[in-house]
Design a protein around this motif. Structure first.
Motif, short mmCIF file in Angstrom:
data_model
loop_
_atom_site.label_atom_id
_atom_site.label_comp_id
_atom_site.label_asym_id
_atom_site.label_seq_id
_atom_site.Cartn_x
_atom_site.Cartn_y
_atom_site.Cartn_z
N VAL A 26 -101.89 56.54 -59.15
CA VAL A 26 -100.70 57.39 -59.07
C VAL A 26 -99.97 57.38 -60.41
CG1 VAL A 26 -98.41 57.59 -58.00
CG2 VAL A 26 -100.42 57.20 -56.58
N LEU A 27 -99.87 56.23 -61.04
CA LEU A 27 -99.19 56.13 -62.34
C LEU A 27 -99.91 56.96 -63.40
CD1 LEU A 27 -96.92 54.77 -63.98
CD2 LEU A 27 -98.57 52.97 -64.52
N VAL A 28 -101.22 56.84 -63.47
CA VAL A 28 -101.99 57.62 -64.45
C VAL A 28 -101.85 59.12 -64.16
CG1 VAL A 28 -104.35 58.15 -65.22
CG2 VAL A 28 -103.60 55.78 -65.01
N THR A 29 -101.89 59.47 -62.88
CA THR A 29 -101.74 60.88 -62.51
C THR A 29 -100.38 61.41 -62.91
OG1 THR A 29 -103.25 60.58 -60.65
CG2 THR A 29 -101.80 62.50 -60.58
N LEU A 30 -99.34 60.63 -62.65
CA LEU A 30 -97.99 61.08 -63.01
C LEU A 30 -97.81 61.19 -64.52
CD1 LEU A 30 -95.76 59.13 -60.48
CD2 LEU A 30 -96.22 61.58 -60.54
N LEU A 31 -98.39 60.27 -65.25
CA LEU A 31 -98.21 60.28 -66.70
C LEU A 31 -99.00 61.39 -67.39
CD1 LEU A 31 -98.26 56.47 -67.56
CD2 LEU A 31 -96.30 58.02 -67.60
N PHE A 32 -100.23 61.60 -66.97
CA PHE A 32 -101.11 62.49 -67.73
C PHE A 32 -101.43 63.82 -67.05
CE2 PHE A 32 -102.24 58.13 -69.10
CZ PHE A 32 -101.77 58.24 -70.41
N LEU A 33 -101.40 63.86 -65.74
CA LEU A 33 -101.80 65.08 -65.05
C LEU A 33 -100.63 65.88 -64.49
CD1 LEU A 33 -104.94 63.77 -63.15
CD2 LEU A 33 -104.84 64.98 -65.32
N MET A 34 -99.43 65.35 -64.59
CA MET A 34 -98.27 66.04 -64.02
C MET A 34 -98.05 67.44 -64.62
SD MET A 34 -96.39 65.47 -61.62
CE MET A 34 -95.00 66.20 -60.86
N PRO A 35 -98.27 67.63 -65.91
CA PRO A 35 -98.10 69.00 -66.43
C PRO A 35 -99.05 70.01 -65.77
CG PRO A 35 -98.13 67.44 -68.24
CD PRO A 35 -98.48 66.67 -67.00
N LEU A 36 -100.20 69.56 -65.31
CA LEU A 36 -101.12 70.48 -64.63
C LEU A 36 -100.62 70.85 -63.24
CD1 LEU A 36 -104.51 68.79 -65.57
CD2 LEU A 36 -103.43 70.78 -66.64
N PHE A 37 -99.91 69.93 -62.59
CA PHE A 37 -99.39 70.19 -61.25
C PHE A 37 -98.08 70.97 -61.27
CE2 PHE A 37 -101.84 66.22 -60.17
CZ PHE A 37 -102.81 66.89 -59.45
N TYR A 38 -97.49 71.12 -62.42
CA TYR A 38 -96.18 71.77 -62.52
C TYR A 38 -96.22 73.20 -61.97
CZ TYR A 38 -91.85 73.57 -64.41
OH TYR A 38 -90.62 74.14 -64.54
N TYR A 39 -97.28 73.92 -62.25
CA TYR A 39 -97.37 75.31 -61.83
C TYR A 39 -98.07 75.50 -60.48
CZ TYR A 39 -95.84 76.23 -66.54
OH TYR A 39 -95.10 76.25 -67.69
N THR A 40 -98.45 74.41 -59.85
CA THR A 40 -99.07 74.50 -58.53
C THR A 40 -97.99 74.81 -57.50
OG1 THR A 40 -100.68 72.83 -59.20
CG2 THR A 40 -100.49 73.28 -56.85
N PRO A 41 -98.20 75.83 -56.67
CA PRO A 41 -97.18 76.17 -55.66
C PRO A 41 -96.96 75.02 -54.67
CG PRO A 41 -98.81 77.92 -55.86
CD PRO A 41 -99.32 76.76 -56.66
N ASN A 42 -95.74 74.91 -54.20
CA ASN A 42 -95.40 73.85 -53.24
C ASN A 42 -96.22 73.97 -51.96
OD1 ASN A 42 -93.56 72.67 -54.92
ND2 ASN A 42 -91.80 73.73 -54.05
N LEU A 43 -96.59 75.18 -51.61
CA LEU A 43 -97.40 75.38 -50.41
C LEU A 43 -98.75 74.67 -50.52
CD1 LEU A 43 -97.57 76.90 -47.70
CD2 LEU A 43 -98.67 78.74 -48.94
N ILE A 44 -99.35 74.73 -51.68
CA ILE A 44 -100.64 74.06 -51.91
C ILE A 44 -100.46 72.55 -51.84
CG2 ILE A 44 -102.53 73.73 -53.55
CD1 ILE A 44 -102.39 76.54 -52.34
N LEU A 45 -99.41 72.05 -52.47
CA LEU A 45 -99.16 70.61 -52.44
C LEU A 45 -98.87 70.14 -51.01
CD1 LEU A 45 -96.98 70.28 -55.65
CD2 LEU A 45 -99.39 69.72 -55.38
N ALA A 46 -98.14 70.93 -50.25
CA ALA A 46 -97.86 70.58 -48.85
C ALA A 46 -99.15 70.56 -48.03
CB ALA A 46 -96.87 71.56 -48.25
N GLY A 47 -100.05 71.49 -48.30
CA GLY A 47 -101.33 71.51 -47.61
C GLY A 47 -102.16 70.27 -47.88
N ILE A 48 -102.12 69.81 -49.11
CA ILE A 48 -102.85 68.58 -49.46
C ILE A 48 -102.28 67.39 -48.70
CG2 ILE A 48 -103.32 66.97 -51.35
CD1 ILE A 48 -103.39 69.47 -53.21
N ILE A 49 -100.96 67.30 -48.64
CA ILE A 49 -100.32 66.19 -47.93
C ILE A 49 -100.60 66.26 -46.43
CG2 ILE A 49 -98.09 65.20 -47.29
CD1 ILE A 49 -97.16 65.96 -50.13
#
Length: 95
Positions: A26-49
């Motif tokens: 989670v730490l590595v994802t937040l540090l390095f991959l967060m810019p990629l998730f910035y433009y992901t719609p909340n609907l997609i993130l909710a579906g993953i959860i």
């Protein structure tokens, strides 16, 4: 969080080391991959959860509860729907 626990449980983790690995991931994802998730719609993130957490809901037990005690089933569904539509505190206080 609940979704991370669900992923940990569904992956078959049995020791506390899995929590360290998960926290590191989670730490590595937040540090390095967060810019990629910035433009992901909340609907997609909710579906993953939702996909990760849906396995924790025990529908068989709810069906058994319906057969055994309808009042307890009503309390169970009130809490479930309250948490789903409001919040954890709101859903549990409704039940």
């Amino acid at each position: 969080s609940f979704s991370r626990s669900a992923v940990n449980y569904n992956s078959g983790s049995k020791t506390a080391v899995s929590n360290i690995v998960m926290a590191s991931t989670v730490l590595v994802t937040l540090l390095f991959l967060m810019p990629l998730f910035y433009y992901t719609p909340n609907l997609i993130l909710a579906g993953i959860i939702i996909t990760a957490v849906i396995g924790l809901i025990d529908f068989r037990t709810m069906g058994r509860l319906w057969k055994v005690d309808k009042l307890d089933f009503l309390a169970c569904m009130t809490a479930f729907l309250g948490v789903l539509f409001f919040s954890v505190q709101g859903g549990l206080s409704l039940a």
